[in-house]
Design a protein around this motif. Structure first.
Motif, mmCIF file in Angstrom:
data_model
loop_
_atom_site.group_PDB
_atom_site.id
_atom_site.type_symbol
_atom_site.label_atom_id
_atom_site.label_comp_id
_atom_site.label_asym_id
_atom_site.label_seq_id
_atom_site.Cartn_x
_atom_site.Cartn_y
_atom_site.Cartn_z
ATOM 1 N N LEU A 139 29.109 26.571 -37.424
ATOM 2 C CA LEU A 139 28.242 26.280 -36.288
ATOM 3 C C LEU A 139 26.786 26.509 -36.674
ATOM 4 N N LYS A 167 23.399 28.156 -36.279
ATOM 5 C CA LYS A 167 23.071 29.484 -35.750
ATOM 6 C C LYS A 167 22.069 29.408 -34.604
ATOM 7 N N SER A 169 23.172 29.646 -30.860
ATOM 8 C CA SER A 169 24.503 30.241 -30.734
ATOM 9 C C SER A 169 24.369 31.693 -30.290
ATOM 10 N N ARG A 170 25.476 32.241 -29.799
ATOM 11 C CA ARG A 170 25.494 33.620 -29.332
ATOM 12 C C ARG A 170 26.633 34.356 -29.993
ATOM 13 N N ARG A 222 30.963 33.832 -33.182
ATOM 14 C CA ARG A 222 29.760 33.101 -32.801
ATOM 15 C C ARG A 222 30.225 31.932 -31.929
ATOM 16 N N TRP A 223 29.563 31.724 -30.794
ATOM 17 C CA TRP A 223 29.920 30.606 -29.930
ATOM 18 C C TRP A 223 28.685 29.831 -29.507
ATOM 19 N N ARG A 224 28.897 28.556 -29.200
ATOM 20 C CA ARG A 224 27.762 27.701 -28.893
ATOM 21 C C ARG A 224 28.185 26.548 -27.989
ATOM 22 N N TYR A 248 32.857 23.930 -25.593
ATOM 23 C CA TYR A 248 32.055 24.785 -26.470
ATOM 24 C C TYR A 248 32.882 25.154 -27.686
#
Length: 109
Positions: free
Chosen positions: A3, A5, A8-9, A19-21, A39
């Motif tokens: 992903l 960066k 992203s969180r 990490r998710w986005r 997501y």
């Protein structure tokens, strides 16, 4: 594929950091409220298989102003736990793992 960066969180679930986005702009179908918000989640340290979660709500940037709810970290954590229970192996390479939570989504057309 890792992903991006930016945007992203990070989230820690049961001692593991992910990490998710959300996609910033909707896809064409999401813009028309024909497909729901999705997501992506990956292991933060050793990205392997990406988890793609399809929600039951419209993308907040849709072109019709259809209201949705924000994706909360608690929902992301629940999705991660569900995917792990269903066989997602985040640190192993492979094609994306899909978790469909779109039951109840109502298309605008």
């Amino acid at each position: 594929m890792a992903l991006v960066k930016k945007g992203s969180r990070l989230i820690t679930v049961d001692g593991t950091t992910y990490r998710w986005r959300l996609r910033g702009r909707p896809t064409y179908d999401q813009g028309l409220v024909q497909s729901p918000l999705a997501y992506a989640v990956e292991h933060a340290d050793t990205p392997g298989t990406t988890l793609v979660v399809t929600t039951d709500q419209p993308h907040p940037g849709n072109w019709f102003g259809t209201q949705g709810r924000p994706v909360l970290p608690a929902q992301v954590a629940d999705s991660i736990r569900t995917a792990l229970t269903n066989g997602w192996t985040p640190a192993s390479p492979g094609s994306s793992f899909r978790l469909d939570s779109s039951e109840g989504f109502v298309s605008s057309h």
